[in-house]
Design a protein around this motif. Sequence first.
Motif, PDB file in Angstrom:
ATOM      1  N   THR A  54     -73.831  26.785  86.352  1.00 43.43           N
ATOM      2  CA  THR A  54     -74.469  27.971  85.797  1.00 43.43           C
ATOM      3  C   THR A  54     -73.803  28.305  84.459  1.00 43.43           C
ATOM      4  OG1 THR A  54     -72.933  29.531  86.800  1.00 43.43           O
ATOM      5  CG2 THR A  54     -74.855  28.875  88.125  1.00 43.43           C
ATOM      6  N   VAL A  55     -74.394  29.245  83.742  1.00 44.96           N
ATOM      7  CA  VAL A  55     -73.808  29.698  82.482  1.00 44.96           C
ATOM      8  C   VAL A  55     -72.404  30.242  82.710  1.00 44.96           C
ATOM      9  CG1 VAL A  55     -73.999  31.438  80.666  1.00 44.96           C
ATOM     10  CG2 VAL A  55     -76.009  30.109  81.333  1.00 44.96           C
ATOM     11  N   ASP A  56     -72.210  30.975  83.806  1.00 42.97           N
ATOM     12  CA  ASP A  56     -70.877  31.500  84.103  1.00 42.97           C
ATOM     13  C   ASP A  56     -69.866  30.370  84.267  1.00 42.97           C
ATOM     14  OD1 ASP A  56     -71.775  34.107  83.991  1.00 42.97           O
ATOM     15  OD2 ASP A  56     -72.100  34.270  86.153  1.00 42.97           O
ATOM     16  N   ASP A  57     -70.289  29.278  84.919  1.00 44.16           N
ATOM     17  CA  ASP A  57     -69.403  28.123  85.078  1.00 44.16           C
ATOM     18  C   ASP A  57     -69.025  27.539  83.717  1.00 44.16           C
ATOM     19  OD1 ASP A  57     -69.560  28.220  87.893  1.00 44.16           O
ATOM     20  OD2 ASP A  57     -71.340  26.941  87.911  1.00 44.16           O
ATOM     21  N   LEU A  58     -70.029  27.407  82.837  1.00 43.98           N
ATOM     22  CA  LEU A  58     -69.790  26.791  81.530  1.00 43.98           C
ATOM     23  C   LEU A  58     -68.674  27.488  80.780  1.00 43.98           C
ATOM     24  CD1 LEU A  58     -70.652  24.838  79.208  1.00 43.98           C
ATOM     25  CD2 LEU A  58     -72.235  26.641  78.469  1.00 43.98           C
ATOM     26  N   PHE A  59     -68.674  28.804  80.820  1.00 39.69           N
ATOM     27  CA  PHE A  59     -67.681  29.555  80.052  1.00 39.69           C
ATOM     28  C   PHE A  59     -66.392  29.792  80.824  1.00 39.69           C
ATOM     29  CE2 PHE A  59     -71.721  30.528  77.976  1.00 39.69           C
ATOM     30  CZ  PHE A  59     -71.390  30.201  76.679  1.00 39.69           C
ATOM     31  N   ALA A  60     -66.354  29.375  82.105  1.00 38.60           N
ATOM     32  CA  ALA A  60     -65.125  29.511  82.893  1.00 38.60           C
ATOM     33  C   ALA A  60     -64.344  28.208  82.964  1.00 38.60           C
ATOM     34  CB  ALA A  60     -65.466  29.985  84.305  1.00 38.60           C
ATOM     35  N   LEU A  61     -65.026  27.069  82.769  1.00 41.48           N
ATOM     36  CA  LEU A  61     -64.344  25.774  82.838  1.00 41.48           C
ATOM     37  C   LEU A  61     -63.435  25.588  81.627  1.00 41.48           C
ATOM     38  CD1 LEU A  61     -67.319  23.557  84.016  1.00 41.48           C
ATOM     39  CD2 LEU A  61     -65.239  24.020  85.315  1.00 41.48           C
ATOM     40  N   ARG A  95     -79.170  28.579  84.063  1.00 44.52           N
ATOM     41  CA  ARG A  95     -78.672  27.206  84.029  1.00 44.52           C
ATOM     42  C   ARG A  95     -78.899  26.504  82.687  1.00 44.52           C
ATOM     43  NH1 ARG A  95     -76.896  26.361  88.987  1.00 44.52           N
ATOM     44  NH2 ARG A  95     -77.873  27.484  90.710  1.00 44.52           N
ATOM     45  N   ASN A  96     -79.146  27.286  81.645  1.00 45.30           N
ATOM     46  CA  ASN A  96     -79.368  26.691  80.326  1.00 45.30           C
ATOM     47  C   ASN A  96     -78.652  27.472  79.233  1.00 45.30           C
ATOM     48  OD1 ASN A  96     -81.425  24.346  80.462  1.00 45.30           O
ATOM     49  ND2 ASN A  96     -82.291  25.897  81.837  1.00 45.30           N
ATOM     50  N   ALA A  97     -77.755  26.782  78.543  1.00 41.74           N
ATOM     51  CA  ALA A  97     -77.061  27.359  77.388  1.00 41.74           C
ATOM     52  C   ALA A  97     -76.834  26.250  76.372  1.00 41.74           C
ATOM     53  CB  ALA A  97     -75.747  28.013  77.802  1.00 41.74           C
ATOM     54  N   PRO A  98     -77.888  25.836  75.679  1.00 40.77           N
ATOM     55  CA  PRO A  98     -77.713  24.824  74.632  1.00 40.77           C
ATOM     56  C   PRO A  98     -77.008  25.428  73.427  1.00 40.77           C
ATOM     57  CG  PRO A  98     -79.958  25.633  74.620  1.00 40.77           C
ATOM     58  CD  PRO A  98     -79.273  26.282  75.796  1.00 40.77           C
ATOM     59  N   GLU A  99     -76.626  24.556  72.515  1.00 45.95           N
ATOM     60  CA  GLU A  99     -75.932  24.995  71.302  1.00 45.95           C
ATOM     61  C   GLU A  99     -76.694  24.472  70.098  1.00 45.95           C
ATOM     62  OE1 GLU A  99     -71.925  23.520  69.477  1.00 45.95           O
ATOM     63  OE2 GLU A  99     -71.453  24.951  71.071  1.00 45.95           O
ATOM     64  N   PRO A 100     -77.614  25.268  69.557  1.00 43.02           N
ATOM     65  CA  PRO A 100     -78.331  24.813  68.358  1.00 43.02           C
ATOM     66  C   PRO A 100     -77.365  24.552  67.216  1.00 43.02           C
ATOM     67  CG  PRO A 100     -79.328  26.809  69.288  1.00 43.02           C
ATOM     68  CD  PRO A 100     -78.016  26.620  69.974  1.00 43.02           C
ATOM     69  N   ASP A 101     -77.777  23.690  66.301  1.00 44.94           N
ATOM     70  CA  ASP A 101     -76.925  23.437  65.139  1.00 44.94           C
ATOM     71  C   ASP A 101     -76.785  24.688  64.285  1.00 44.94           C
ATOM     72  OD1 ASP A 101     -76.202  20.673  65.496  1.00 44.94           O
ATOM     73  OD2 ASP A 101     -78.306  20.207  65.155  1.00 44.94           O
ATOM     74  N   LEU A 102     -77.880  25.421  64.127  1.00 44.11           N
ATOM     75  CA  LEU A 102     -77.867  26.682  63.385  1.00 44.11           C
ATOM     76  C   LEU A 102     -78.752  27.695  64.090  1.00 44.11           C
ATOM     77  CD1 LEU A 102     -78.413  25.238  59.803  1.00 44.11           C
ATOM     78  CD2 LEU A 102     -76.276  26.256  60.615  1.00 44.11           C
ATOM     79  N   VAL A 103     -78.398  28.953  63.976  1.00 44.40           N
ATOM     80  CA  VAL A 103     -79.263  30.035  64.457  1.00 44.40           C
ATOM     81  C   VAL A 103     -79.241  31.176  63.452  1.00 44.40           C
ATOM     82  CG1 VAL A 103     -79.097  29.566  66.943  1.00 44.40           C
ATOM     83  CG2 VAL A 103     -77.390  31.043  65.845  1.00 44.40           C
ATOM     84  N   VAL A 104     -80.337  31.901  63.424  1.00 43.04           N
ATOM     85  CA  VAL A 104     -80.383  33.201  62.749  1.00 43.04           C
ATOM     86  C   VAL A 104     -80.505  34.242  63.847  1.00 43.04           C
ATOM     87  CG1 VAL A 104     -81.678  34.713  61.202  1.00 43.04           C
ATOM     88  CG2 VAL A 104     -81.421  32.284  60.640  1.00 43.04           C
ATOM     89  N   VAL A 105     -79.574  35.193  63.856  1.00 40.77           N
ATOM     90  CA  VAL A 105     -79.537  36.217  64.896  1.00 40.77           C
ATOM     91  C   VAL A 105     -79.538  37.597  64.252  1.00 40.77           C
ATOM     92  CG1 VAL A 105     -78.298  34.718  66.515  1.00 40.77           C
ATOM     93  CG2 VAL A 105     -76.995  36.240  64.992  1.00 40.77           C
ATOM     94  N   THR A 106     -79.792  38.602  65.068  1.00 46.46           N
ATOM     95  CA  THR A 106     -79.729  39.968  64.570  1.00 46.46           C
ATOM     96  C   THR A 106     -78.275  40.367  64.357  1.00 46.46           C
ATOM     97  OG1 THR A 106     -79.646  40.917  66.793  1.00 46.46           O
ATOM     98  CG2 THR A 106     -81.829  40.570  65.821  1.00 46.46           C
ATOM     99  N   ALA A 107     -78.035  41.186  63.341  1.00 40.76           N
ATOM    100  CA  ALA A 107     -76.677  41.679  63.084  1.00 40.76           C
ATOM    101  C   ALA A 107     -76.175  42.490  64.268  1.00 40.76           C
ATOM    102  CB  ALA A 107     -76.663  42.512  61.804  1.00 40.76           C
ATOM    103  N   GLU A 108     -77.088  43.171  64.926  1.00 43.62           N
ATOM    104  CA  GLU A 108     -76.725  43.996  66.076  1.00 43.62           C
ATOM    105  C   GLU A 108     -76.117  43.154  67.206  1.00 43.62           C
ATOM    106  OE1 GLU A 108     -78.889  47.590  68.507  1.00 43.62           O
ATOM    107  OE2 GLU A 108     -80.078  45.798  68.083  1.00 43.62           O
TER     108      GLU A 108
END
Length: 203
Positions: free
Chosen positions: A28-35, A91-104
């Motif tokens: 899961t996403v939680d696993d990804l950031f805990a490993l 169960r999905n957390a890919p890492e795009p090469d680039l993203v545009v996100v909100t400043a917030e």
Amino acid sequence: MTAEALPDSLHRQPDGSRWPVPPTDGYTVDDLFALHDLPPHTELIDGSLVFVSPQRKFHTLAMYLLEQGLRSHVPEDLRVRREMAVVLGKRNAPEPDLVVVTAEADGDQLQTRYQASDVLLAVEVVSPDSEARDRDTKPHKYAGAGIQNFWLVEMSANGRPAVWTYALDPVNKKYVSTGVHHDRLKLSVPYDIDIDLTAIDRL
């Protein structure tokens, strides 16, 4: 003195390294950031860990060119980020090469991820080891998560980037092609953008 037993989640490889053994129902996403000690830029796709191979020079230069081009025009309420995880679901957390996100959505210096709802544009530069993921799997998942804009970047015969641009059809949750750009990338979404793609020759 006895050797310390390995945790159930780890398995020792012939070279002595220890790799995580996936749960029967996937990570899961939680696993990804805990490993701990995962290779840099590990992605989570359909509950599986995906490791990134060394990149070609084209990949690095194309990312740099597009990142600088996006930053030179970005409005104050948006941010351009590279190689940050985007949580699309459990169960999905890919890492795009680039993203545009909100400043917030752009948090402190310890931030490790964005939510799909934070992202206005996801960009993937195709690599030999990730062609199927970049061309099919990731766009399908980005669209399903509601990300409005997607760019797919490939190396053309002359070594320059060719950029395929897509916009989300919100009814069918699929991307619709809005053009292919070779020498110049000039768009009005997600904001006014004008990038000289031939400038890669001078990098």
